[in-house]
Enzyme design. Structure first.
Site, PDB file in Angstrom:
ATOM      1  N   SER A 176       0.817  -1.202   0.000  1.00 45.77           N
ATOM      2  CA  SER A 176       0.000   0.000   0.000  1.00 45.77           C
ATOM      3  C   SER A 176       0.865   1.273   0.000  1.00 45.77           C
ATOM      4  O   SER A 176       1.587   1.528  -0.969  1.00 45.77           O
ATOM      5  CB  SER A 176      -0.962  -0.040   1.195  1.00 45.77           C
ATOM      6  OG  SER A 176      -1.935   0.961   1.095  1.00 45.77           O
ATOM      7  N   ASP A 351      -9.998  -5.262  -4.450  1.00 47.70           N
ATOM      8  CA  ASP A 351      -9.361  -4.315  -3.532  1.00 47.70           C
ATOM      9  C   ASP A 351      -9.996  -2.946  -3.722  1.00 47.70           C
ATOM     10  O   ASP A 351      -9.961  -2.382  -4.813  1.00 47.70           O
ATOM     11  CB  ASP A 351      -7.863  -4.270  -3.837  1.00 47.70           C
ATOM     12  CG  ASP A 351      -7.076  -3.416  -2.859  1.00 47.70           C
ATOM     13  OD1 ASP A 351      -7.668  -2.559  -2.186  1.00 47.70           O
ATOM     14  OD2 ASP A 351      -5.844  -3.610  -2.784  1.00 47.70           O
ATOM     15  N   HIS A 383      -7.927  -5.360   0.376  1.00 49.14           N
ATOM     16  CA  HIS A 383      -6.648  -4.664   0.535  1.00 49.14           C
ATOM     17  C   HIS A 383      -5.766  -5.325   1.593  1.00 49.14           C
ATOM     18  O   HIS A 383      -4.543  -5.451   1.411  1.00 49.14           O
ATOM     19  CB  HIS A 383      -6.925  -3.204   0.917  1.00 49.14           C
ATOM     20  CG  HIS A 383      -5.779  -2.273   0.697  1.00 49.14           C
ATOM     21  ND1 HIS A 383      -5.254  -2.016  -0.550  1.00 49.14           N
ATOM     22  CD2 HIS A 383      -5.049  -1.530   1.576  1.00 49.14           C
ATOM     23  CE1 HIS A 383      -4.259  -1.153  -0.445  1.00 49.14           C
ATOM     24  NE2 HIS A 383      -4.107  -0.844   0.824  1.00 49.14           N
TER      25      HIS A 383
END
Length: 409
Positions: A176, A351, A383
């Site tokens: 991320s 996601d 995610h």
């Protein structure tokens, strides 16, 4: 007097609730009360703590697993490939050791023969210090965004890992914001690529214009107001880990199976609703360590990416922009300038924070196709599956191990 009574009630009611619920709560996993080094030790792995100072004065803490749990004593000092694992927004090094050893990246890579380093961005639980600023008293401590993380934190941490290991380059795995900041660093400092053998991007982020779920709702309805508030009153700590929050988590999410399921469902409203390969009973442990804290500037910066699209540097308003950037609007990061780093992308259409449309508009469009050595679409992953999924070792980590194994031959 009435205001004092109101303030007292505001403080005491949550504490009273915690005390009452504690009488009926079920037990939680051991890791709930341990920090990252303690979690690593509890599973029988070696661990080291390393502290570094960034160029702008922040003290960051790194956690190292130098070798696997079953490594023979004769091989402990043998050179091994270095892999650096970098967490995402509001997270910490804990995320890489949050599950059982055969499921957690930190342990899986250590047992596969890697020298494992776990980074911690400024402002989180383990990196909440500065050479001169007090995080509880000096607003200047929190006056930064992910621009500064990319500019200062990444080179400081990676430099330390290379210095201690005695190697010239390493394998980087980001999750991320750990990917966003590396893309930003490589695009503004192409020479940094010499330190990265291969770059594995999990749930990669180039922008979040098309984010879905709760973050999308909050961004649409409150994002601009939040940005204006931060610009007017300055940055502050955002969602720092606290004793009270941990207690509330323990005696709510950890109270009954029904509440545990509710906490899991609420979490998925932010990251995606795919629930396969998800250990619901670990939710109290995850939430005891996450959120781990950051700066409100970072949230404002993400809101700007959501509102305007693209990958802009932090917009501080025309006056400050002119002073810092020499222009009224912040410049955009340009990923086409990234060179000489083999990149592997692991992503999912399920996601909600790293969406396919955002990837198509930024990373897929801008990255040199010759650099992208692999693009792996993982089905039914939200995610957080990329760090907490029960089968992520098979889906992602072992693929990385196989890719690196080719280099070691």
């Amino acid at each position: 007097m009435r205001e004092k009574i109101t303030d007292l009630i505001t403080v005491m009611l949550p504490l009273l609730l915690v005390v009452l619920l504690s009488q009926y709560s079920k037990s939680v996993d051991l890791e709930f009360n341990l920090n990252t080094p303690e979690v690593i030790q509890s599973w029988g792995y070696p661990v080291e703590i390393h502290n570094i100072t960034t160029e702008d004065g922040f003290l960051l803490q790194l956690h190292r697993i130098p070798y696997g749990r079953d490594t023979p004593s004769s091989d402990i000092h043998s050179p091994r490939p270095v892999i650096f694992l970098q967490h995402g927004f509001l997270c910490s090094s804990f995320d890489w050791v949050a599950n059982l050893p055969h499921q957690s990246a930190g342990f899986v890579f250590a047992d596969a023969g890697f020298d494992v380093w776990l980074g911690n961005f400024r402002g989180n639980t383990y990196s909440r210090k500065h050479v001169s600023l007090n995080p509880d008293k000096d607003p200047a401590f929190w006056d930064w965004s992910w621009d500064q993380i990319a500019m200062y934190d990444l080179p400081a941490m990676i430099g330390k890992a290379l210095e201690v290991s005695g190697q010239e380059s390493l394998y980087y795995t980001g999750f991320s914001m750990g990917t966003l900041t590396m893309f930003a660093k490589l695009s503004t400092d192409p020479s940094f690529s010499k330190y990265i053998k291969k770059y594995f991007a999990l749930a990669p982020v180039g922008t979040i214009k098309h984010a879905r779920g709760v973050f999308s709702f909050l961004g649409r309805h409150f994002g601009k107001d939040y940005q204006e508030y931060v610009n007017k009153y300055g940055s502050d700590e955002l969602f720092g880990s606290s004793w009270l929050f941990r207690k509330v988590v323990k005696y709510t999410c950890g109270l009954f199976d029904t509440l545990e399921e509710l906490c899991s469902d609420i979490t998925m409203l932010f990251v995606g609703t795919s629930s396969d390969n998800w250990n619901q009973t670990r939710i109290p442990v995850y939430l005891a360590h996450t959120p781990a804290g950051s700066s409100s500037n970072v949230m404002a910066h993400l809101d700007q990416m959501f509102s305007y699209g693209g990958t802009p540097a932090f917009d501080m308003g025309e006056e400050k922009n002119l002073k810092i950037y020499g222009q009224k609007l912040p410049p955009q990061y340009n990923f086409t300038s990234i060179k000489d780093v083999p990149i592997y992308l692991f992503w999912s259409e399920d996601d909600w924070l790293s969406t396919k449309q955002d990837l198509e508009e930024t990373l897929f469009a801008q990255l040199n196709p010759q650099l992208v050595q692999g693009s792996y679409r993982i089905s039914n992953y939200n995610h957080l599956h990329f760090i907490w999924g029960t089968n992520v070792a098979e889906k992602v980590y072992k693929r990385i191990i196989d890719i690196v194994a080719v280099d070691q031959k």
